[in-house]
Design an enzyme around this catalytic site. Sequence first.
Site, mmCIF file in Angstrom:
data_model
loop_
_atom_site.group_PDB
_atom_site.id
_atom_site.type_symbol
_atom_site.label_atom_id
_atom_site.label_comp_id
_atom_site.label_asym_id
_atom_site.label_seq_id
_atom_site.Cartn_x
_atom_site.Cartn_y
_atom_site.Cartn_z
ATOM 1 N N CYS A 2 0.864 -1.168 0.000
ATOM 2 C CA CYS A 2 0.000 0.000 0.000
ATOM 3 C C CYS A 2 0.906 1.224 0.000
ATOM 4 O O CYS A 2 2.109 1.102 0.175
ATOM 5 C CB CYS A 2 -0.855 0.029 1.260
ATOM 6 S SG CYS A 2 -1.763 -1.504 1.503
ATOM 7 N N ARG A 27 0.895 1.828 -5.961
ATOM 8 C CA ARG A 27 1.187 0.771 -4.978
ATOM 9 C C ARG A 27 -0.067 0.010 -4.550
ATOM 10 O O ARG A 27 0.007 -0.993 -3.852
ATOM 11 C CB ARG A 27 1.834 1.387 -3.728
ATOM 12 C CG ARG A 27 3.142 2.075 -4.017
ATOM 13 C CD ARG A 27 3.664 2.706 -2.763
ATOM 14 N NE ARG A 27 4.060 1.720 -1.786
ATOM 15 C CZ ARG A 27 5.258 1.145 -1.744
ATOM 16 N NH1 ARG A 27 6.173 1.478 -2.615
ATOM 17 N NH2 ARG A 27 5.533 0.254 -0.828
ATOM 18 N N TRP A 74 -3.901 -1.780 -1.209
ATOM 19 C CA TRP A 74 -3.971 -2.995 -2.013
ATOM 20 C C TRP A 74 -4.256 -4.112 -1.023
ATOM 21 O O TRP A 74 -3.425 -4.431 -0.179
ATOM 22 C CB TRP A 74 -2.646 -3.230 -2.731
ATOM 23 C CG TRP A 74 -2.674 -4.370 -3.696
ATOM 24 C CD1 TRP A 74 -3.184 -4.350 -4.960
ATOM 25 C CD2 TRP A 74 -2.165 -5.683 -3.497
ATOM 26 N NE1 TRP A 74 -3.011 -5.576 -5.542
ATOM 27 C CE2 TRP A 74 -2.395 -6.419 -4.678
ATOM 28 C CE3 TRP A 74 -1.532 -6.329 -2.431
ATOM 29 C CZ2 TRP A 74 -2.026 -7.742 -4.835
ATOM 30 C CZ3 TRP A 74 -1.165 -7.656 -2.580
ATOM 31 C CH2 TRP A 74 -1.410 -8.347 -3.774
ATOM 32 N N ASN A 100 1.313 -0.233 5.912
ATOM 33 C CA ASN A 100 1.670 -0.987 4.705
ATOM 34 C C ASN A 100 2.427 -2.227 5.168
ATOM 35 O O ASN A 100 3.469 -2.105 5.800
ATOM 36 C CB ASN A 100 2.562 -0.130 3.798
ATOM 37 C CG ASN A 100 3.164 -0.935 2.660
ATOM 38 O OD1 ASN A 100 2.542 -1.894 2.173
ATOM 39 N ND2 ASN A 100 4.362 -0.573 2.237
ATOM 40 N N GLY A 101 1.881 -3.407 4.863
ATOM 41 C CA GLY A 101 2.556 -4.637 5.279
ATOM 42 C C GLY A 101 1.551 -5.648 5.800
ATOM 43 O O GLY A 101 0.358 -5.556 5.509
ATOM 44 N N GLU A 482 8.550 -12.241 -21.773
ATOM 45 C CA GLU A 482 8.252 -10.882 -21.331
ATOM 46 C C GLU A 482 7.140 -10.258 -22.193
ATOM 47 O O GLU A 482 6.251 -9.588 -21.679
ATOM 48 C CB GLU A 482 9.546 -10.044 -21.370
ATOM 49 C CG GLU A 482 9.403 -8.585 -21.018
ATOM 50 C CD GLU A 482 8.894 -8.317 -19.602
ATOM 51 O OE1 GLU A 482 8.755 -9.242 -18.793
ATOM 52 O OE2 GLU A 482 8.581 -7.138 -19.333
ATOM 53 N N LYS A 486 3.545 -8.953 -20.759
ATOM 54 C CA LYS A 486 3.044 -7.583 -20.947
ATOM 55 C C LYS A 486 1.599 -7.596 -21.420
ATOM 56 O O LYS A 486 0.764 -6.866 -20.910
ATOM 57 C CB LYS A 486 3.886 -6.799 -21.974
ATOM 58 C CG LYS A 486 5.279 -6.396 -21.562
ATOM 59 C CD LYS A 486 5.344 -5.344 -20.476
ATOM 60 C CE LYS A 486 5.298 -5.925 -19.111
ATOM 61 N NZ LYS A 486 6.479 -6.080 -18.337
ATOM 62 N N GLU A 489 -0.864 -8.825 -18.659
ATOM 63 C CA GLU A 489 -1.133 -7.991 -17.484
ATOM 64 C C GLU A 489 -1.866 -6.707 -17.812
ATOM 65 O O GLU A 489 -2.630 -6.214 -16.984
ATOM 66 C CB GLU A 489 0.142 -7.707 -16.683
ATOM 67 C CG GLU A 489 1.155 -6.861 -17.374
ATOM 68 C CD GLU A 489 2.406 -6.641 -16.533
ATOM 69 O OE1 GLU A 489 2.324 -6.581 -15.304
ATOM 70 O OE2 GLU A 489 3.492 -6.526 -17.135
ATOM 71 N N HIS A 505 6.367 -30.087 -29.126
ATOM 72 C CA HIS A 505 6.183 -31.033 -28.013
ATOM 73 C C HIS A 505 4.848 -30.794 -27.303
ATOM 74 O O HIS A 505 4.669 -31.193 -26.171
ATOM 75 C CB HIS A 505 7.359 -30.921 -27.045
ATOM 76 C CG HIS A 505 8.663 -31.230 -27.713
ATOM 77 N ND1 HIS A 505 9.049 -32.513 -28.037
ATOM 78 C CD2 HIS A 505 9.638 -30.414 -28.176
ATOM 79 C CE1 HIS A 505 10.219 -32.478 -28.665
ATOM 80 N NE2 HIS A 505 10.600 -31.212 -28.759
ATOM 81 N N LYS A 604 2.283 -2.278 -8.043
ATOM 82 C CA LYS A 604 3.624 -2.074 -8.561
ATOM 83 C C LYS A 604 4.669 -2.842 -7.772
ATOM 84 O O LYS A 604 5.596 -3.395 -8.325
ATOM 85 C CB LYS A 604 3.935 -0.579 -8.552
ATOM 86 C CG LYS A 604 5.292 -0.222 -9.116
ATOM 87 C CD LYS A 604 5.327 -0.444 -10.607
ATOM 88 C CE LYS A 604 6.690 -0.242 -11.215
ATOM 89 N NZ LYS A 604 6.800 -0.907 -12.520
#
Length: 609
Positions: A2, A27, A74, A100-101, A482, A486, A489, A505, A604
């Site tokens: 957060c 965040r 978050w 935050n945590g 990557e 992208k 997300e 395969h 983030k």
Amino acid sequence: MCGIFGYIGEKNAVDIIFKGLKKLEYRGYDSAGIAVVVDKELHIRRSVGKLCNLGLSLKENPISANIGIGHTRWATHGRPSKKNAHPHTDSAKTVVIVHNGIIENYVELKAELQKDGQEFKSETDTEVITHLIKKYYEDNLFCAVQKTLSRVRGSYALGIVSKDEPDKIICVRQDAPLIIGVGVGENFMASDIPALLSYTRDMIFLENGDIAEITAEKIVIKNIKGDIINREIKNIRWDTVQAEKNGYKHFMLKEIFEQPRTIEDTFRGRIYPDEGRVYIEEVKLEKEYIKNISNIYIVACGTSYHSGLVSKFLFESFAKIPTEVDIASEFRYRDVILDEKTLVVVVSQSGETADTLAALRLAKTKGCQILAVCNVVGSSISREAMHVIYTHCGPEIGVASTKAFTGQVTALYILALDLACKREILTIGELKKYLKELWEIPLKINKFLKNAKFVHDIAKVFASKRDFLYLGRHINYPVALEGALKIKEISYIHAEGYAAGEMKHGPIALIDKSMPIVAIVIKGRIYEKIISNIEEAKARGGIIIAVADQSDKEIGNKSDYVIYVPETDEFVSPLMTVIPLQLLAYYISVILSCDVDQPRNLAKSVTVE
Ligand code: M6R
């Protein structure tokens, strides 16, 4: 996971906190809130959803004060809702906190407090802290916080205010970032640097176990025993414009276009192509140690993991060191075989990713040398590693990493060359060649970006597809991963990245005439192999979008669309080939009206396990 912000001074705390939270919204953004003290009374405003909702509520119900704390959330414990939004207060509304945590032992603490008759208003772990502080609060907030901290386990950055001591904010840090902004007649606290830059460049990075008491005039930092601790004030040179959108529609687009500069900033002062010299001031590994390195472990998450995968090819080919790359959340729970001859390289943009930090700590216990590639100065990972190569990318605000990836690959490329030199593996001629290749990359990316509009045209053709395949081989296999990450997300489109040779395969069964396949087809040792792979895909009806060298005359006959990029040496090519993939994902996301900079369910910086 957060963002927290606090202000004390003569100005209107509400405006300043709101602006600070805006910079921290990356965040977390599922709810937000602000608490202030006016005439010895706490006033709290909270809203569900993005910060703009809190803005509306503050407009309808304005308030001003000279002290306050704010939070953008978050969710970890308790779903996103108004009652779970921070700040949280005790039943008597005496103390208020933002956190935050994660409080790991909150279940047992909650049970104890409930037994005492305490009522809980939220489903959060945070609320136990407010009740504990109140329980221990006689007439000194600092002492109550000290006692509370001796009871809690977990990670926390806290901002705490009491209506009975309205001239101070208590700031606490344990395994979650917290910075104090040093002003004149005013002081600030925030989770990250950009939130403070409009007000001050003088910052104190709190360390684990620090408890700071900030008033408008003074900052006193103590440890849990109450001993005074001296922390250096650092002057941060990032400018505010760097942290703004700079005229671009989204941070992500701005950050994509910044890459020529951020790559250059990352290698500037570290490479000298004409002399064939690499100099990384921050890396103090002894030459003797380097010669005896038995293996390298690269540990990271997400995009940083992909840049680690790229660098495996560099460490093996340039420095001839066996290299493994691991996802931090896996590494930390395996019986990894490490010893003092193992160099562990942790890669993290934020320097706060919980799993990467835990992996670093685990490796430390095994006696390894730990080198971090990190973007955020003063972050936990950069402080705990023994050596740090900073990627000089400036703040990355878009949740989808772009310039962080290319900054990391640049730093790792230089590191691999440095190790190769010290191990006396490359000739001076080879070194000059590889350094020159890197030196020229920013120009080449700029050239590509100037004419990249056609990537938008391709995006328009494929934005309605629900599945994508990304193929690459050798050093461009991680770029395929990557590219797929992208698009997943930020566009919520299902995408798979594959090593092209692995297609037959199994995954080749997925291909039909509606499947777009993005293939990286760069000249190099496996060029012909990947050409065969795309022919196999084409034969099954797949639509091929190739990312290829400008000079490739054949590729147009083998694919449906070609994104030509300036030619590079294959070892440096990921810095080039990733750019069109970033842009493709960006444009598709915009066409689909997705929230580019703040995609759903993401944040983030993942500071929880
Ligand atoms: O800050 P870090 O580099 O440690 O973050 C690791 C991942 O969370 C991050 O790379 C994530 O995958 C990207 N933001 C996705 O674009």
